[in-house]
Write a protein that holds these residues in place. Structure first.
Motif, PDB file in Angstrom:
ATOM      1  N   THR A 347     -12.327 -53.553  -2.377  1.00  0.00           N
ATOM      2  CA  THR A 347     -12.735 -52.289  -2.989  1.00  0.00           C
ATOM      3  C   THR A 347     -12.852 -52.436  -4.504  1.00  0.00           C
ATOM      4  O   THR A 347     -13.810 -51.953  -5.112  1.00  0.00           O
ATOM      5  CB  THR A 347     -11.731 -51.181  -2.630  1.00  0.00           C
ATOM      6  OG1 THR A 347     -11.611 -51.143  -1.207  1.00  0.00           O
ATOM      7  CG2 THR A 347     -12.194 -49.820  -3.133  1.00  0.00           C
ATOM      8  N   GLU A 348     -11.888 -53.141  -5.096  1.00  0.00           N
ATOM      9  CA  GLU A 348     -11.929 -53.363  -6.553  1.00  0.00           C
ATOM     10  C   GLU A 348     -13.185 -54.131  -6.958  1.00  0.00           C
ATOM     11  O   GLU A 348     -13.861 -53.775  -7.925  1.00  0.00           O
ATOM     12  CB  GLU A 348     -10.714 -54.198  -6.984  1.00  0.00           C
ATOM     13  CG  GLU A 348      -9.544 -53.404  -7.527  1.00  0.00           C
ATOM     14  CD  GLU A 348      -8.456 -54.342  -8.029  1.00  0.00           C
ATOM     15  OE1 GLU A 348      -8.645 -54.936  -9.109  1.00  0.00           O
ATOM     16  OE2 GLU A 348      -7.439 -54.506  -7.314  1.00  0.00           O
ATOM     17  N   LEU A 349     -13.464 -55.208  -6.217  1.00  0.00           N
ATOM     18  CA  LEU A 349     -14.639 -56.029  -6.532  1.00  0.00           C
ATOM     19  C   LEU A 349     -15.924 -55.210  -6.413  1.00  0.00           C
ATOM     20  O   LEU A 349     -16.817 -55.290  -7.253  1.00  0.00           O
ATOM     21  CB  LEU A 349     -14.706 -57.240  -5.586  1.00  0.00           C
ATOM     22  CG  LEU A 349     -13.678 -58.341  -5.856  1.00  0.00           C
ATOM     23  CD1 LEU A 349     -13.562 -59.270  -4.652  1.00  0.00           C
ATOM     24  CD2 LEU A 349     -14.079 -59.131  -7.109  1.00  0.00           C
ATOM     25  N   ARG A 350     -15.992 -54.417  -5.354  1.00  0.00           N
ATOM     26  CA  ARG A 350     -17.198 -53.603  -5.158  1.00  0.00           C
ATOM     27  C   ARG A 350     -17.387 -52.612  -6.293  1.00  0.00           C
ATOM     28  O   ARG A 350     -18.511 -52.361  -6.730  1.00  0.00           O
ATOM     29  CB  ARG A 350     -17.101 -52.856  -3.826  1.00  0.00           C
ATOM     30  CG  ARG A 350     -17.301 -53.785  -2.637  1.00  0.00           C
ATOM     31  CD  ARG A 350     -17.084 -53.037  -1.350  1.00  0.00           C
ATOM     32  NE  ARG A 350     -17.364 -53.896  -0.195  1.00  0.00           N
ATOM     33  CZ  ARG A 350     -17.027 -53.574   1.043  1.00  0.00           C
ATOM     34  NH1 ARG A 350     -16.392 -52.421   1.290  1.00  0.00           N
ATOM     35  NH2 ARG A 350     -17.319 -54.382   2.034  1.00  0.00           N
ATOM     36  N   LYS A 351     -16.265 -52.048  -6.772  1.00  0.00           N
ATOM     37  CA  LYS A 351     -16.367 -51.095  -7.892  1.00  0.00           C
ATOM     38  C   LYS A 351     -16.948 -51.769  -9.118  1.00  0.00           C
ATOM     39  O   LYS A 351     -17.595 -51.136  -9.934  1.00  0.00           O
ATOM     40  CB  LYS A 351     -14.983 -50.531  -8.227  1.00  0.00           C
ATOM     41  CG  LYS A 351     -14.620 -49.327  -7.385  1.00  0.00           C
ATOM     42  CD  LYS A 351     -13.352 -48.680  -7.902  1.00  0.00           C
ATOM     43  CE  LYS A 351     -12.834 -47.647  -6.905  1.00  0.00           C
ATOM     44  NZ  LYS A 351     -11.365 -47.515  -7.006  1.00  0.00           N
ATOM     45  N   LEU A 352     -16.711 -53.073  -9.245  1.00  0.00           N
ATOM     46  CA  LEU A 352     -17.253 -53.818 -10.389  1.00  0.00           C
ATOM     47  C   LEU A 352     -18.702 -54.224 -10.152  1.00  0.00           C
ATOM     48  O   LEU A 352     -19.320 -54.875 -10.990  1.00  0.00           O
ATOM     49  CB  LEU A 352     -16.409 -55.074 -10.628  1.00  0.00           C
ATOM     50  CG  LEU A 352     -15.007 -54.818 -11.175  1.00  0.00           C
ATOM     51  CD1 LEU A 352     -14.181 -56.098 -11.120  1.00  0.00           C
ATOM     52  CD2 LEU A 352     -15.077 -54.296 -12.610  1.00  0.00           C
ATOM     53  N   GLY A 353     -19.214 -53.860  -8.975  1.00  0.00           N
ATOM     54  CA  GLY A 353     -20.609 -54.186  -8.692  1.00  0.00           C
ATOM     55  C   GLY A 353     -20.791 -55.551  -8.058  1.00  0.00           C
ATOM     56  O   GLY A 353     -21.908 -56.059  -7.972  1.00  0.00           O
ATOM     57  N   ILE A 354     -19.688 -56.179  -7.646  1.00  0.00           N
ATOM     58  CA  ILE A 354     -19.796 -57.489  -6.990  1.00  0.00           C
ATOM     59  C   ILE A 354     -19.953 -57.264  -5.485  1.00  0.00           C
ATOM     60  O   ILE A 354     -19.118 -56.614  -4.850  1.00  0.00           O
ATOM     61  CB  ILE A 354     -18.553 -58.354  -7.288  1.00  0.00           C
ATOM     62  CG1 ILE A 354     -18.506 -58.648  -8.804  1.00  0.00           C
ATOM     63  CG2 ILE A 354     -18.558 -59.637  -6.467  1.00  0.00           C
ATOM     64  CD1 ILE A 354     -17.243 -59.341  -9.258  1.00  0.00           C
ATOM     65  N   ALA A 355     -21.049 -57.796  -4.926  1.00  0.00           N
ATOM     66  CA  ALA A 355     -21.321 -57.574  -3.503  1.00  0.00           C
ATOM     67  C   ALA A 355     -20.298 -58.320  -2.659  1.00  0.00           C
ATOM     68  O   ALA A 355     -20.234 -59.551  -2.674  1.00  0.00           O
ATOM     69  CB  ALA A 355     -22.728 -58.047  -3.170  1.00  0.00           C
TER      70      ALA A 355
END
Ligand code: HAM
Length: 420
Positions: A347-355
């Motif tokens: 979830t954290e990675l996705r929030k940073l825009g990392i797929a």
């Protein structure tokens, strides 16, 4: 397999191919957005009369190809076979033309429906991106649209397409030509249906694909010889503006379109790698359409490009679009605790825009790594109980195969740096 298949003449867009369709729509839309066109969406169905009057009572689209039906409430509707009539209807209904900012420039993207005989490149459900510039008579506007379509195709990397250009005249000169053409057609050896068509819509006969008909049409009068001075001047200016922009086109005095609303400028984009259904896009000026559907005089021009055929054209030329990576990081938890911890990292990675994607369904390591591979992810993060006890996750570079532990608190920042 299920009991059901997609209806005849339709197909499903599935990953990974569907990404190409999105990229094509985006590539066509980009030059429009960049040129003052605002996005419009209209319903997938309209009052059937709108198309009958707009597209034309005698066209194949209206007489043979329309999905028309009566609702339980007694309304007579049709699935939209094209976008222009709907867009103009919507603009008039919302009084966009009265806001004092003509032309009203709109673009759209969506599904269209025609009950045609299916073949390669011809479907009963297809997809268009289109543009309409409503309420201005200016050759530069016609030129703008042709230039933008050319730009869209070139940005996709297409090369083997040609632009065919013609003028269909206006309400002054076309009737004179129409009469002359009718006289000519009456003297030919044509079947009943074609003779009938010659009476209702003689220009359409020019579009007859049968060789025996085409042979007889060699000496048919040509509209170009009948254009009035105003139409000639207008057309000359469109040609000059397109040419000055470096866009290559071919004059095609026999180009007619399958819709009745056109006046003056008409054009088609054809691709030579597609076989019979070679038109990847088409459009033109429709100065009388607004009045035909009960509006004020609003000279307008537009086009629609077929997304399905554009994708076929890309394939025919072997063009591979640079598609964005779908997934960059794939997380593989081993055990309950790891599932919670890694899911939070995802979830954290996705929030940073990392797929980022996640191994769902409690798979074992082997199956999960197979999925990680298939996802195309550059990195996998793997964690089991022992890793968590040490406060780390295993970071695996899927390209090199290298694997190293990274602190749980560092992993997000580490991936952000590595993925740039
Ligand atoms: P159209 O030429 O009927 O024009 O359609 C435009 C494009 O839609 C075609 O060149 C083709 O690529 C695609 N297309 C049409 N029918 C099918 C089909 N059955 N299967 C696959 N692709 C198809 C119009 O629709 C006008 N509304 C264009 C326009 C806009 N004129 C002025 N403004």
């Amino acid at each position: 397999m299920s009991t059901f298949n997609a209806p005849k003449g339709t197909y499903d867009l599935l990953p990974p191919d569907s990404a190409t369709f999105l990229a094509v729509r985006e590539a066509i839309a980009r030059p429009l957005r960049n040129s003052g066109y605002g996005y419009i969406e209209t319903p997938g169905f309209e009052n059937v009369e709108l198309f009958a009057r707009g597209v034309g009572e005698s066209t194949d689209i209206v007489t043979k190809e329309m999905y028309a039906f009566e609702t339980k409430g007694g309304d007579r509707l049709a699935l939209r076979p094209e976008g222009t009539a709907s867009v103009l209807r919507a603009a008039l209904e919302a009084n966009l033309h009265k806001a004092g900012n003509l032309p009203v420039k709109l673009w759209y993207s969506g599904s269209y429906y025609r009950y045609e005989r299916p073949q390669k490149g011809r479907y009963r459900h297809f997809s268009q991106v289109g543009a309409e510039a409503i309420g201005a008579e200016d050759p530069a506007l016609d030129a703008e649209l042709i230039i933008l379509a050319d730009q869209a195709y070139r940005s996709l990397g297409l090369r083997d397409f040609r632009i065919l250009l013609n003028s269909l005249g206006d309400k002054e000169c076309r009737p004179v030509y129409r009469a002359a053409l009718q006289d000519f057609l009456r003297g030919l050896d044509l079947d009943e249906e074609t003779l009938r068509r010659a009476e209702i819509n003689p220009l359409r006969v020019l579009d007859d694909k049968r060789p025996d008909v085409q042979k007889q049409l060699t000496d048919a009068p040509i509209l170009r010889d009948y254009l009035c001075d105003a139409c000639k001047t207008y057309h000359e200016e469109v040609r000059e503006l397109i040419g000055a922009a470096g866009v290559v086109f071919e004059d095609d005095a026999r180009l007619v379109r399958g819709l009745d609303y056109y006046t003056r400028t008409t054009f088609e984009f054809v691709h030579d790698g597609l076989g019979a259904q070679s038109a990847v896009g088409g459009g033109g000026r429709y100065d009388g359409l607004s009045e035909m559907i009960g509006g004020p005089a609003l000279p307008s021009v537009g086009w629609a490009l077929g997304v399905d055929r554009t994708v076929l054209a890309l394939r025919a030329e072997g063009v591979e679009l640079p598609l964005p990576t779908v997934t960059s990081v794939y997380a593989v938890p081993l055990g309950e605790e790891a599932r919670r911890v890694l899911f939070a990292k995802v979830t954290e990675l996705r929030k940073l825009g990392i797929a980022t994607d996640f191994a769902y369904g409690g798979k074992g390591l082997k199956g999960a790594m197979k999925n990680a591979n298939r996802s195309g992810a550059r990195y996998a993060i793997v964690a089991g109980e022992r890793d968590l006890a040490e406060g780390v996750v295993q970071l695996k570079d899927m390209e090199s195969g290298d694997q190293a532990p990274v602190g749980l608190n560092e992993i997000v920042a580490e991936l952000e740096t590595r993925l740039g």
